[in-house]
Every structure is written in C-alpha cells, then in structure tokens.
Design a protein around this motif. Sequence first.
Motif, PDB file in Angstrom:
ATOM      1  N   LEU A 335       7.033  -6.598  22.227  1.00 48.91           N
ATOM      2  CA  LEU A 335       8.262  -6.332  21.579  1.00 48.91           C
ATOM      3  C   LEU A 335       9.090  -6.841  19.816  1.00 48.91           C
ATOM      4  O   LEU A 335       9.418  -5.789  19.525  1.00 48.91           O
ATOM      5  N   LEU A 336       8.097  -7.009  19.077  1.00 44.99           N
ATOM      6  CA  LEU A 336       8.104  -8.141  17.888  1.00 44.99           C
ATOM      7  C   LEU A 336       7.452  -7.243  16.615  1.00 44.99           C
ATOM      8  O   LEU A 336       7.916  -6.933  15.962  1.00 44.99           O
ATOM      9  N   ILE A 337       6.026  -6.382  17.360  1.00 45.84           N
ATOM     10  CA  ILE A 337       5.799  -5.589  16.936  1.00 45.84           C
ATOM     11  C   ILE A 337       6.233  -4.398  16.451  1.00 45.84           C
ATOM     12  O   ILE A 337       6.260  -3.660  15.570  1.00 45.84           O
ATOM     13  N   PHE A 338       6.971  -3.887  17.884  1.00 49.95           N
ATOM     14  CA  PHE A 338       7.930  -2.875  18.133  1.00 49.95           C
ATOM     15  C   PHE A 338       9.491  -3.095  16.697  1.00 49.95           C
ATOM     16  O   PHE A 338       9.637  -1.712  16.827  1.00 49.95           O
ATOM     17  N   SER A 339       9.451  -4.362  16.466  1.00 56.63           N
ATOM     18  CA  SER A 339      10.166  -3.938  15.933  1.00 56.63           C
ATOM     19  C   SER A 339      10.371  -3.605  13.933  1.00 56.63           C
ATOM     20  O   SER A 339      11.235  -3.187  13.618  1.00 56.63           O
ATOM     21  N   SER A 340       9.087  -4.216  14.294  1.00 61.81           N
ATOM     22  CA  SER A 340       8.690  -3.612  12.680  1.00 61.81           C
ATOM     23  C   SER A 340       8.051  -1.946  12.671  1.00 61.81           C
ATOM     24  O   SER A 340       8.520  -1.803  11.205  1.00 61.81           O
ATOM     25  N   PHE A 341       8.946  -1.116  13.472  1.00 65.07           N
ATOM     26  CA  PHE A 341       8.330   0.677  13.041  1.00 65.07           C
ATOM     27  C   PHE A 341       9.663   0.339  12.636  1.00 65.07           C
ATOM     28  O   PHE A 341      10.668   1.492  11.811  1.00 65.07           O
ATOM     29  N   VAL A 342      10.542   0.113  12.879  1.00 67.24           N
ATOM     30  CA  VAL A 342      12.621   0.271  12.116  1.00 67.24           C
ATOM     31  C   VAL A 342      12.198  -0.412  10.908  1.00 67.24           C
ATOM     32  O   VAL A 342      13.349   1.143   9.723  1.00 67.24           O
ATOM     33  N   GLY A 343      12.165  -1.680  11.186  1.00 64.84           N
ATOM     34  CA  GLY A 343      11.379  -1.812   9.879  1.00 64.84           C
ATOM     35  C   GLY A 343      13.190  -2.396   8.590  1.00 64.84           C
ATOM     36  O   GLY A 343      14.331  -2.826   9.725  1.00 64.84           O
ATOM     37  N   ALA A 344      13.114  -2.009   7.897  1.00 66.91           N
ATOM     38  CA  ALA A 344      14.728  -2.736   6.352  1.00 66.91           C
ATOM     39  C   ALA A 344      15.098  -1.582   6.383  1.00 66.91           C
ATOM     40  O   ALA A 344      14.991  -0.335   6.988  1.00 66.91           O
ATOM     41  N   CYS A 345      16.251  -1.759   5.186  1.00 67.12           N
ATOM     42  CA  CYS A 345      16.967  -0.565   4.674  1.00 67.12           C
ATOM     43  C   CYS A 345      16.060   0.349   4.016  1.00 67.12           C
ATOM     44  O   CYS A 345      15.281  -0.296   3.256  1.00 67.12           O
ATOM     45  N   ALA A 346      16.282   1.194   4.071  1.00 68.16           N
ATOM     46  CA  ALA A 346      16.449   2.347   2.972  1.00 68.16           C
ATOM     47  C   ALA A 346      16.074   1.462   1.925  1.00 68.16           C
ATOM     48  O   ALA A 346      17.220   1.417   0.885  1.00 68.16           O
ATOM     49  N   GLY A 347      15.832   2.387   0.702  1.00 72.34           N
ATOM     50  CA  GLY A 347      16.059   1.041  -0.883  1.00 72.34           C
ATOM     51  C   GLY A 347      15.256   0.144  -1.168  1.00 72.34           C
ATOM     52  O   GLY A 347      16.371  -0.740  -2.044  1.00 72.34           O
ATOM     53  N   SER A 348      15.187  -0.735   0.079  1.00 72.32           N
ATOM     54  CA  SER A 348      14.751  -2.071  -0.011  1.00 72.32           C
ATOM     55  C   SER A 348      13.483  -2.334  -0.009  1.00 72.32           C
ATOM     56  O   SER A 348      12.577  -1.540  -0.577  1.00 72.32           O
ATOM     57  N   THR A 349      12.470  -3.731  -0.137  1.00 71.37           N
ATOM     58  CA  THR A 349      11.458  -3.655  -0.775  1.00 71.37           C
ATOM     59  C   THR A 349      10.639  -3.587   0.557  1.00 71.37           C
ATOM     60  O   THR A 349      10.019  -4.356   0.595  1.00 71.37           O
ATOM     61  N   GLY A 350      11.469  -3.922   2.010  1.00 71.96           N
ATOM     62  CA  GLY A 350      10.545  -3.866   3.511  1.00 71.96           C
ATOM     63  C   GLY A 350      10.288  -2.856   3.500  1.00 71.96           C
ATOM     64  O   GLY A 350      10.343  -1.467   3.007  1.00 71.96           O
ATOM     65  N   GLY A 351       9.402  -2.311   4.741  1.00 69.12           N
ATOM     66  CA  GLY A 351       8.415  -1.685   5.268  1.00 69.12           C
ATOM     67  C   GLY A 351       9.073  -0.837   6.595  1.00 69.12           C
ATOM     68  O   GLY A 351      10.066  -0.660   6.798  1.00 69.12           O
ATOM     69  N   GLY A 352       8.299  -0.131   7.220  1.00 66.84           N
ATOM     70  CA  GLY A 352       8.468   0.235   8.374  1.00 66.84           C
ATOM     71  C   GLY A 352       9.401   1.896   8.544  1.00 66.84           C
ATOM     72  O   GLY A 352       8.506   2.691   7.321  1.00 66.84           O
ATOM     73  N   ILE A 353       9.669   2.594   9.438  1.00 66.49           N
ATOM     74  CA  ILE A 353      10.264   3.599   9.608  1.00 66.49           C
ATOM     75  C   ILE A 353      11.596   3.286   8.000  1.00 66.49           C
ATOM     76  O   ILE A 353      12.201   4.444   7.790  1.00 66.49           O
ATOM     77  N   LYS A 354      12.322   2.991   8.806  1.00 64.92           N
ATOM     78  CA  LYS A 354      13.828   1.869   8.460  1.00 64.92           C
ATOM     79  C   LYS A 354      14.975   2.467   8.654  1.00 64.92           C
ATOM     80  O   LYS A 354      14.841   3.616   9.928  1.00 64.92           O
ATOM     81  N   VAL A 355      15.838   2.010   8.625  1.00 66.66           N
ATOM     82  CA  VAL A 355      16.821   1.545   9.588  1.00 66.66           C
ATOM     83  C   VAL A 355      17.900   3.161   9.592  1.00 66.66           C
ATOM     84  O   VAL A 355      18.411   4.072  10.766  1.00 66.66           O
ATOM     85  N   VAL A 356      17.834   3.091   8.065  1.00 69.91           N
ATOM     86  CA  VAL A 356      18.577   4.746   8.333  1.00 69.91           C
ATOM     87  C   VAL A 356      17.903   6.029   8.804  1.00 69.91           C
ATOM     88  O   VAL A 356      18.877   7.303   9.942  1.00 69.91           O
TER      89      VAL A 356
END
Length: 482
Positions: A335-356
């Motif tokens: 579940l924690l690994i899958f949460s990284s697929f969502v990731g952080a917000c666009a325009g942040s320093t995070g990765g993932g698909i992005k929340v938006v």
Amino acid sequence: MQLNIVFKTIGLLLMIFSLTQLPPILVDLIYAEQQYAVFLIALLLTLGSGLLLWLKFKNTKEKFRIREGILVVVSFWFVLSLFATIPFLLSDALQMSFSDAFFESMSGLTTTGATVIVGLDELPKAILYYRQQLQWLGGMGIIVLALAILPMLGVSGVELYHAESSGISKDRLTPKLAQTAKVLWLIYIGFTIACALGYYLAGMNVFDAVGHSFATVAIGGFSTHDASIGYFDSVAVESVAVVFMFLAGINFSLHFFVWRSNHINHYYHDSEFRAYVVFLSLLIVVISLYLINTGQYQSPFEALRYSIFQSVSMATTTGFASANFSAWAFMLPVLLIFSSFVGACAGSTGGGIKVVRILLMFKLAAKEIKKFIHPNAQINIKLNKRSVAENTLVSVWGFFSLYIIAFVFIMVALMLSGLDQVSSFSATAASINNLGPGLGKVAANYSSISDSAKWILSFSMLLGRLEILTLMALLHRAFWRF
C-alpha cells in the motif's frame, strides 16, 4: 535541429555545475579528512569540459526552439549525472564501479534516493555532504537555477523552462522567466534554511541538520546514516521531517501566491491541495488502524507515530525511513509503495503521477458514468472552479498511457536481468516515481542487484524525473527530422 546552441548551452551549464564542487571542498577542510583533491579534480574536469564546449560554439547566434530545449534538458541530466560520478569514482573511501557511481549520481540528481552504498556512517563528511547536495540541486532542477543566470550570458531559456517543467502546473509566476526562476529558488532556499534550523533545534548536529534539510526539501530521501531518519529515534526530528516533506510536496507556485498575498486562503481554494490533504489523511488512517489492530507496536501512540511518518514519506516520494516498513504485516508495504504512484502535487519537488492528474482522471471517470446515465447531458470537468480544456484531459490520459507502457517494459526488463517479481515491481515503482526504497532485494539498498538492472533503473529514474513525455519525445523518430 540547431545543435550548435545545444552544445553551447550544455557547456555553460557544465561550467555552472562545476562550482558546486566548492562546498564539499570546504566541508573537507573543516573536518580534515583528506578528500578535497577528489572534488578539486572533479571541479577542474567539469569546468574544463564545459569551457571547451562553450569556446567551440560561443559565437552561435541561433535561438532556442522547443526541440533544442528538450534535447538540452534530457542530455544535460545525463551529462550532469556522468560528471557527478567523478568524486564517487576517485574516492578511496568508496571503491565504486562506474555502474554504481552513475546509479548513485543519477539517483541523487533525480531525487530518487535509491543507494548502492553500505556503511554511510563511516564515510568521510565531504562525500556524505556531496550526496545530499546532489539531491538539493536536483530538487528544484539545476536547469531552473540556470535560467536565472543564462539570460546574462546571452541564452534565452523559455524552451528550457517548458521542457524542464513538463508537468501540469501554473504558468510563470512573474512576467520575466529569469525572475520566475529566482522566485522559485528563493522559496526553495527559505524552506531549506527553516528545515535545517528545525532539525538542529530537534537535536541533530549542524552537519546532519543541513544534510537532511537538503534531502527533505528536495523530497530526495538520501541520509547521512544507514538507518535514515530512524537513526535519531526522535519524535521531534520526525515531526520536523513530516512538516517539511508535506510542504515540499505542495506546488511551489501555490506557496508563492500565498506569500505574495500574505493570506493562507490560496491553499484552501486549490483543488489539488485539498485532494493532497485528503489523500494523505486517508492513508495515515488506514495504516494506523492496521498497525494498531495487528499489534505491530506496543502502544497506539507508536503505531500512529510511525504510520504518519512513513505515509507522508512514501506518498510524497521522499523515501525516508523511520522503521523497517517492508516487514509490516499484511498489505501495508505494498500500500505504501502504491501511494507513491499518486505522489505529490504538480509543481513540487516530488515524483509520482501527481495528485492533479489522479484527480482529473477521477473526475473524468465520474463524467463518463454520468454520461452513461444521462447521454444528452453536457458535463464540464472543473478544477479550481474553472472548466478544464479537452486538450488538457487528452494530455493527462496520454501521460498515463505512456506511464503504464514504460512501467511494464521496465519491470519486464528487470525480471529478465534476474530480479524476482516483487523486487522488480517495487524497484520499477521506486525508480519511475523517484521514491527510492522498495521491497524484496531492494528494501534496504540496491547494492545486490546486477549492473544491467542498475542501468535500467538509472534510465527509469531519468524517465520519472522528466515526467516521461520529455524523454519519450526525444526517442521518437519525428523529433530528429531536420
């Protein structure tokens, strides 16, 4: 294709990057661990190579187009990672192969946080600082930093900005692009200073506080200790980390608008921010309840403490660890690994698909259900109370399709290299989402995997850092038609 302007710009960027070897030299002089020659050689080689490129093409007068911008961004991240390997290769304290050194530098600059190094606690301070600095530079993007400088050197950078910031985000914050880059970096530096101060007040020494602030604000995950944040075993340290991981996962444009208007309402009115908070809250609740019910820890407080930290760390794709989450019961590690697929917000320093993007896909799915029930209804998808253009929705689905295709190919390639299914899946997720820690053989580090797997994952990290579209465009044959 105007390759002259590409080579000239890469030369300029290499010369700028060479100056980042000076802080590790200073750190080594402070701790007297005899590593300064490693960074001095790296500085001279990088500066010399950049200078040669620039001198060869300095009289080039061509203007950037989008194709040149894409080529500069992709090639520079590769070239930068290549030159960043020099200190790792030359240091006697590491004894790294070229594959390991390139993997480590790519992981740092893409803020992935995956490491092949074991025994961090025993390494020289200058090497440890250098790793943390790589993540800090990669966090906001050295291209964006250079945009504040390149106009003074006669290079226009609009296409560089668009190629580097390929995700869904707000447009320029200020009329001038160089000013936009400066504003972003001022916010970034401000967060870093505040985070370092918070860590110091929470009990870290100055070196650890600065190093971990670099990785936290960059959402990188590198640490100066093998046990990561768990080394400190401190609620105060973890609290500081959670606050700044959360802040770094928010669109930096949103931070700017809040700062400019001096009013916090901009956060509440942003659809992506609200979805980001709801997603993190739900994840924390689910993880906490499972840890409490399974008796993983002695008290509910401990369960809540570790669930909050690991949920924020993994969902924002930071990758810090305060506990061995891979050993948690049931489906929690997955579940924690899958949460990284969502990731952080666009325009942040995070990765993932992005929340938006995830938010828009949910809205589009809801629209299709309503259209099925009411075929003649006119339904608009809105974000921040504004209708979303059809081409934006097509772009989101195009990105998601490329993401899935790339994910499958990378995972299969890793299995062909000899990794088992669990390790291959989690390593692919950890690299393409710029997360870092995985499961199975890559739960602790990546030192045990083959060189071929490391090169595949290095490509995957770059793919995730450039949000797939930029790199995929470079691989398409239409891109190279002159």
